[in-house]
Structure formats: C-alpha cells, structure tokens
Design an enzyme around this catalytic site. Structure first.
Site, PDB file in Angstrom:
ATOM      1  N   SER A   1       0.838  -1.194   0.000  1.00  0.00           N
ATOM      2  CA  SER A   1       0.000   0.000   0.000  1.00  0.00           C
ATOM      3  C   SER A   1       0.881   1.255   0.000  1.00  0.00           C
ATOM      4  O   SER A   1       1.687   1.423  -0.905  1.00  0.00           O
ATOM      5  CB  SER A   1      -0.971  -0.039   1.191  1.00  0.00           C
ATOM      6  OG  SER A   1      -2.015   0.866   0.998  1.00  0.00           O
TER       7      SER A   1
ATOM      8  N   ASP B   1      -8.734  -6.039  -4.996  1.00  0.00           N
ATOM      9  CA  ASP B   1      -8.259  -4.982  -4.091  1.00  0.00           C
ATOM     10  C   ASP B   1      -9.376  -3.964  -3.889  1.00  0.00           C
ATOM     11  O   ASP B   1      -9.851  -3.353  -4.842  1.00  0.00           O
ATOM     12  CB  ASP B   1      -7.003  -4.318  -4.685  1.00  0.00           C
ATOM     13  CG  ASP B   1      -6.290  -3.423  -3.678  1.00  0.00           C
ATOM     14  OD1 ASP B   1      -6.973  -2.678  -2.937  1.00  0.00           O
ATOM     15  OD2 ASP B   1      -5.044  -3.449  -3.637  1.00  0.00           O
TER      16      ASP B   1
ATOM     17  N   HIS C   1      -7.092  -5.870  -0.414  1.00  0.00           N
ATOM     18  CA  HIS C   1      -5.974  -4.936  -0.324  1.00  0.00           C
ATOM     19  C   HIS C   1      -4.889  -5.461   0.614  1.00  0.00           C
ATOM     20  O   HIS C   1      -5.098  -5.475   1.831  1.00  0.00           O
ATOM     21  CB  HIS C   1      -6.473  -3.570   0.144  1.00  0.00           C
ATOM     22  CG  HIS C   1      -5.406  -2.518   0.117  1.00  0.00           C
ATOM     23  ND1 HIS C   1      -4.781  -2.132  -1.042  1.00  0.00           N
ATOM     24  CD2 HIS C   1      -4.844  -1.785   1.102  1.00  0.00           C
ATOM     25  CE1 HIS C   1      -3.886  -1.205  -0.768  1.00  0.00           C
ATOM     26  NE2 HIS C   1      -3.901  -0.979   0.529  1.00  0.00           N
TER      27      HIS C   1
END
Ligand SMILES: *[C@@H]1O[C@H](CO)[C@@H](O)[C@H](O)[C@H]1NC(C)=O
Ligand SMILES: *[C@@H]1O[C@H](CO)[C@@H](O)[C@H](O)[C@H]1NC(C)=O
Ligand SMILES: *[C@@H]1O[C@H](CO)[C@@H](O)[C@H](O)[C@H]1NC(C)=O
Ligand SMILES: *[C@@H]1O[C@H](CO)[C@@H](O)[C@H](O)[C@H]1NC(C)=O
Ligand SMILES: *[C@@H]1O[C@H](CO)[C@@H](O)[C@H](O)[C@H]1NC(C)=O
Ligand SMILES: *[C@@H]1O[C@H](CO)[C@@H](O)[C@H](O)[C@H]1NC(C)=O
Ligand SMILES: *[C@@H]1O[C@H](CO)[C@@H](O)[C@H](O)[C@H]1NC(C)=O
Ligand SMILES: *[C@@H]1O[C@H](CO)[C@@H](O)[C@H](O)[C@H]1NC(C)=O
Ligand SMILES: *[C@@H]1O[C@H](CO)[C@@H](O)[C@H](O)[C@H]1NC(C)=O
Ligand SMILES: *[C@@H]1O[C@H](CO)[C@@H](O)[C@H](O)[C@H]1NC(C)=O
Ligand SMILES: *[C@@H]1O[C@H](CO)[C@@H](O)[C@H](O)[C@H]1NC(C)=O
Ligand SMILES: *[C@@H]1O[C@H](CO)[C@@H](O)[C@H](O)[C@H]1NC(C)=O
Length: 526
Positions: free
Chosen positions: A192, A417, A453
């Site tokens: 991320s 995601d 994610h």
C-alpha cells in the site's frame, strides 16, 4: 620499543577491522547532509511481545514474544524546514542474518514501529520512520497537511520520498557500526503506502536497495486517490445510497455471473476483464439482505450507481479518467454508507481520499466534499496532478537507473483490491514495459485473484514474497511464479496456486484438484 610497535600494530589492526559496538547512546551518530540529528538514543529491549491481529498477510500474521533487540531511536530535522522526523532501527542481538530491511507504512502513516518486530524475529536489522508526522492516524492527514502558509510541502516531501531515503542511509550506517560489518544485502518490504515508498525508491534512489517488495502500491497517486473519491461523488450526484447489504447482493450476483469465465467455478472472479455483467439487469429483482435475512427488492438506481463505480471517474464526454474497482470486489471500503433507524441511508466518504480533497485540493479541512458535481470532478483530478505530481505522483516509469544498479522489484496485488484499483498497477507496468521491453529482467508484477488490499478475501495470498525476491537477488533465480496459499481453509481445504507474472494468467487445467497448484499453469489468456 617492541611493545610500542605492537600497540601501534594492534591499534591499526583494530581500526582496519571494525568491531561490534555496544548498544548504547555512544554508538557512532550517523551524519546526514542537510539535516541535524536532534536526538540519538540506543538501548537493549528484552522480551518484547506484540500481537499483530486482523492481518491475513503471511509476513505479519504471527504473534511475537520474547524478542530481544537493540533499539536505536534517531530524530532529525532538515535545515530550514522546522520538521522533526523520528526513525527507529531495531537490531537483533544474536542471529543477525546479515541483511538490512526497510519497512513501509500504510495510508498516511509512513511507518509503524511494531511492524519492525516480524522483521527482527526473522533475523533482519530493520528500520522505519514517521516521516515527521503522527503514525496513529493513517486515514487522515488533517493534523499535519496544512501550515500557516497553506500546504506544508516540506512534510509532504518527507512523506513522499525524503524520509525513506534518509532512514535508509541512517539505518545502514547504524547497522554497520553495531555489527562491525556492512549488510550483505538491503531490501525493502512494504504494501500500500509501503508499496508506494518502495516504488519511489526504485524511481528516485535506485542505489538504496538491492531488492524491493512493492505490494499493492499506492503509485499513480494523483489518479487513484481522486478515483477513490468517485463512488462518494456518484452516490451524491445520483441522489441515491444503498444499504451495504444491497451492495453485497450485487457483488454476489456479479460473482455468480462471472466466476466461471476463468474456467473454474470457485467463488472467485479471476478474469474481471471478461466480466460484462450489467448491474442494471438486477433492478426490480429480489435479493436477500445478508445482515437481517429479509427479502428486499433491488433499488431503481442501484444499476447506474454500480455501473459508474465499476467504470471509475469519467470526464464530461464520458471518457475514462481512471479505473474503478473490479466486479466482485467489496464496495464497503470505497462506497461506505450509513443507514439510520428511520430507514434513511446516506453516502459516507472514504476517509483517505476525502482527507486528500479537503486538505490538499481545497486547503480547508472543513470543506464539504459532498457537493462536488460530475462537472467539477475532472478539474479536481487535473488540479491534483498539476500541484502534486512532482512531489507525490510516484508514477515515473523510467526505471533505467534501477536496472543499471542491478535492482530487482516484485509487485503483487489482489485482483479484488478494495482500495487501489489493480488496473492502475497494470497501467504502470505497461508504461515501464513500453520504455523497456526487457522489464521482466528486473521488475515483475503478480495478481492474486479474489484477494483484497494487501490480503483478505478468499483467494490464495503469496506465501513469502520477500524470500522469492531474495532468491532472485542472491541466487539469480527469477520468480517465474509466486507460490500462494489461501490464508483460511475454504471448505476445509487450504488452496495452493502459483500466481503468474502479468500479463500471464494462472489457468485451471479443467480436471485437476482445484486446491492443488499443479492444476494450474501460466497462460496468455483464459
Ligand atoms: C524509542 O522510542 C520509543 C517510543 O516510540 C520508546 O518507547 C523507547 O523507549 C525509545 N527507545 C530508546 C532506546 O530511546
Ligand atoms: C498475545 O495473545 C496471546 C494469546 O491470546 C496472549 O497470551 C498474550 O498475552 C498476548 N500478548 C500481547 C503482547 O498482547
Ligand atoms: C494472537 O493474539 C491474538 C490477540 O491476543 C489472539 O486472539 C490470537 O489467538 C493469538 N494467536 C496465536 C496464534 O497465538
Ligand atoms: C484522526 O483524525 C480525525 C479527523 O481529523 C480525528 O477526528 C481523530 O480524532 C484522529 N484520530 C487520532 C487517533 O488521532
Ligand atoms: C464450499 O462448499 C459449498 C457446499 O458444498 C459449495 O457450494 C461452495 O461452492 C464451496 N466453496 C468453494 C470455494 O469451493
Ligand atoms: C483491467 O484489467 C483487465 C485484466 O484483468 C483487462 O482485461 C481490462 O481490459 C482492464 N480494463 C481497462 C479499462 O483497462
Ligand atoms: C419479491 O419479494 C416480495 C416481498 O418483498 C414478494 O412479495 C415477491 O413475491 C417476491 N418476488 C419474487 C419473484 O420472488
Ligand atoms: C432520518 O434520520 C436521520 C438521522 O437522524 C436524519 O438526518 C434524517 O433527516 C431522517 N430522515 C427522515 C426522512 O426522517
Ligand atoms: C473517518 O472519518 C470519520 C469522520 O471524521 C470518523 O468518524 C471515522 O472514525 C473515520 N474512520 C476511520 C476508519 O478512521
Ligand atoms: C469482503 O467483505 C466480506 C465481508 O466483510 C469479507 O468476508 C470478504 O473477505 C471481503 N472480500 C475481500 C476480497 O476483501
Ligand atoms: C507462510 O509462509 C511460509 C513460508 O515462509 C509457508 O510455509 C506457509 O505455508 C505460509 N502460510 C500461508 C498461510 O500462506
Ligand atoms: C540460494 O541457493 C542456495 C542453494 O540452493 C539455498 O540454500 C539458499 O537458500 C538460496 N537463497 C535464497 C535467498 O533463496
């Protein structure tokens, strides 16, 4: 005379071969050009314990106990900026594996001290930073974004790139003085924001790391961050927000319609690009609300709202400005809604992108973002690019220096995601490949069907990307696949699958056990 000679021989021998230094404030302070070290402390920590919960990622999912390490805290300020950046280096007391590891953050947090623990428990000397702002509010930049004279560009620069480059220099120097020898290899591990920080290192400071794991990277910042705000804008402009269970029912219908397109019905859409399921066909049909079990009817506007969210932001002529989330992906993260006791449902913004709009685009933390119209939206994306691409874009596809430095980078991302659109990561890889057809020699991207994610979801998650990267760097074994396993057993079976380097896909052979990796192979299309 003889003893004098011996002493001088010994002392020169001692300087030539640096010895380990004790873990104390007297460790040599690193020097950093353009910065002043404001505080430097080091002490041994015994029996450190931490439970890292709520993570399905294999790297972080362990409870850690009994950890002993040398903790070095270094604070610094960049001359003339008034910032105060805190860094920590954690060094295993015994069993150092000779490797230096930079660890990234998430959301607006540049790092998180406790995330150094899994690294140290595996023998790495590890470093992390706070980039000069709090680590405890990863979804909101309000406490640090603005100063007296508008946007605090020094702090944004710290967050964007500078702090990671600095902590890497400092961390390597401290590691070298503590152990008496330089690390054999240096790696980056992040997902991320951590993936963005790693990508930024490859783009800007290609000599810092031998290898980079850049998971679900928050690259193309000024495209995907505005695109995260799009579902909120759609719901406001359409004047309709569904209860979350209606979104959940749409996702279930999409999975039902598109699951089989990849050749295996397993509850996972592995070929979202082939899915042309039209949510308008649901309007007027019944569904069961999963939160209370009642039968409901799909709302008149659910089709148009979902279609626009899947499409992503468009300009006034309907041309795409970025991508949307893939069908089968949860809506709850980017399209949150709140339902009151009287039955009214209202849209809520996604905090990270909303904070970007309020602070960095409108320069007012109180700005009401719910009034943004379809007509205004494209210009706000343009403004975000114009004002922040150089600092924060992380979209530069020129990796020639990284390649020349011998660096290797692996990106992996869930195809479901729920925060960062997988198509944006494909877009970046495609641009790197356009500049260098041999990109696979040093940069590979793997997508994990059904994974959210940085983890979550029901699809197989890569087992240990850092080890795959190390095999590439240290042994020259390039990852032809990433071995992956489902974090949770599905119907009692842990599923194994080898993820394929994009643009290849992992295709089912049509007959083997779907839980076994051998039943899949890499193919150009499904
Ligand atoms: C480093 O900072 C942490 C707070 O983040 C503190 O708990 C710890 O005692 C400090 N360690 C040293 C060696 O100063
Ligand atoms: C972590 O969880 C275990 C098991 O629930 C518990 O015994 C331990 O005290 C926890 N440790 C910390 C640091 O919270
Ligand atoms: C880890 O700690 C959490 C929180 O205390 C606990 O719920 C969990 O059972 C622990 N897991 C293991 C494997 O000990
Ligand atoms: C995070 O930011 C929000 C909005 O500025 C604020 O309401 C909240 O208290 C902050 N949380 C923490 C833990 O600082
Ligand atoms: C799990 O088992 C149920 C019942 O047999 C089946 O409907 C479902 O598709 C299975 N899920 C997966 C992922 O195989
Ligand atoms: C997004 O990615 C998929 C591959 O998963 C591809 O088929 C599709 O065309 C892409 N969408 C856009 C708009 O580029
Ligand atoms: C749809 O649900 C309603 C109750 O909400 C019910 O009256 C109706 O018969 C259902 N229609 C179908 C086709 O199941
Ligand atoms: C329902 O409740 C919310 C929250 O209390 C309120 O803002 C809204 O006006 C109410 N709507 C109606 C139709 O009563
Ligand atoms: C998002 O922001 C709202 C309003 O500031 C706050 O109530 C909520 O806790 C935040 N959510 C997260 C996940 O930080
Ligand atoms: C979507 O949300 C549901 C419910 O919270 C969860 O069970 C599922 O794992 C999530 N899927 C992904 C891909 O994150
Ligand atoms: C986690 O990684 C280890 C190797 O480091 C592997 O043996 C294990 O199967 C993985 N577990 C999961 C759930 O992926
Ligand atoms: C490199 O190869 C050797 C010999 O096969 C093996 O023992 C070692 O684990 C490999 N190193 C990495 C990082 O994969």
């Amino acid at each position: 005379m003889l003893s004098l000679l011996l002493v001088s021989f010994l002392s020169s021998w001692v300087t030539a071969l640096p010895a380990t230094a004790p873990c104390s404030d007297s460790l040599p302070k690193p020097v950093l050009g353009g910065a002043t070290i404001t505080s430097f402390t080091a002490a041994v920590v015994h029996n450190y314990a931490v439970n890292i919960t709520g993570e399905s990622n294999n790297w972080t999912s362990h409870n850690i106990t009994g950890l002993s390490f040398c903790q070095v805290n270094i604070s610094l300020t960049h001359v003339g900026t008034g910032d105060l950046v805190n860094n920590q280096v954690w060094l295993p007391i015994t069993g150092w594996n000779g490797i230096f590891l930079g660890i990234g953050g998430g959301g607006y947090a540049a790092g998180n001290w406790q995330s150094l623990a899994p690294a140290v428990s595996r023998g790495y000397a590890a470093v992390s930073t706070d980039a000069g702002h709090t680590q405890s509010n990863s979804s909101d930049a309000t406490s640090w974004a603005l100063g007296n004279a508008g946007v605090n560009r020094n702090l944004l620069l710290d967050f964007a790139s500078k702090s990671v480059h600095d902590m890497t220099k400092i961390g390597k120097a401290i590691t070298t003085s503590f152990y008496g020898s330089a690390p054999k290899y240096s790696y980056w591990n992040g997902c991320s924001t951590g993936g963005r920080q790693g990508s930024m290192e490859a783009q800007m400071y290609p000599g810092d790391y031998d290898g980079i794991v850049a998971g679900a990277p928050a690259i193309n910042w000024n495209d995907f961050t505005p695109a995260q705000q799009w579902p909120f804008t759609v719901m406001n402009n359409e004047g309709f927000a569904p209860e979350q269970c209606e979104f959940t029912a749409v996702t279930a219908a999409a999975i039902k319609a598109c699951d089989h397109l990849d050749g295996l019905t397993d509850g996972i859409i592995s070929a979202p690009g082939l899915c042309d399921f039209d949510p308008e066909t649901l309007v007027g049909k019944n569904y069961t609300c999963n939160t209370d079990g009642t039968t409901r009817r799909f709302s008149p506007k659910i089709g148009v709202v979902v279609k626009k969210i899947w499409q992503g932001p468009v300009n006034s002529k309907g041309a795409p400005l970025w991508y949307g989330i893939t069908p089968g992906t949860n809506f709850s993260s980017l399209a949150p809604t709140e339902t009151f006791a009287n039955g009214t449902t209202v849209p809520l913004p996604f905090n990270i992108s909303d904070s970007w709009f309020r602070n960095y685009i409108f320069k007012n933390p109180e700005h009401n973002t719910s009034t943004i119209t379809y007509t205004e939206f494209p210009a706000l994306i343009t403004q975000s690019h114009a004002q922040y691409d150089t600092l924060m874009g992380t979209s530069n596809a020129h990796l020639a220096s990284f390649k020349a430095a011998g660096g290797k980078m692996i990106t992996w991302q869930g195809l479901a995601d729920n925060l960062i659109m997988p198509n944006g990561t494909m877009n970046y890889f495609d641009r790197v490949k356009k500049l260098d057809p041999n990109v696979m020699d040093y940069y590979r991207v793997f997508f994990a069907p059904g994974v959210g994610h940085c983890g979550g979801g029901s699809g197989p998650i890569p087992n240990d990307v850092l080890m795959n990267l190390r095999a590439w760097v240290e042994n020259g074994t390039a990852p032809d696949v990433l071995p992956a396993s489902s974090a949770y057993a599905i119907n009692g079976t842990v599923r194994h699958q080898n993820l394929c380097p994009y643009p290849l896909v992992s295709k089912y052979d049509g007959k083997g056990d779907p839980a076994k990796a051998a039943s899949f192979s890499c193919a150009e299309s499904f």
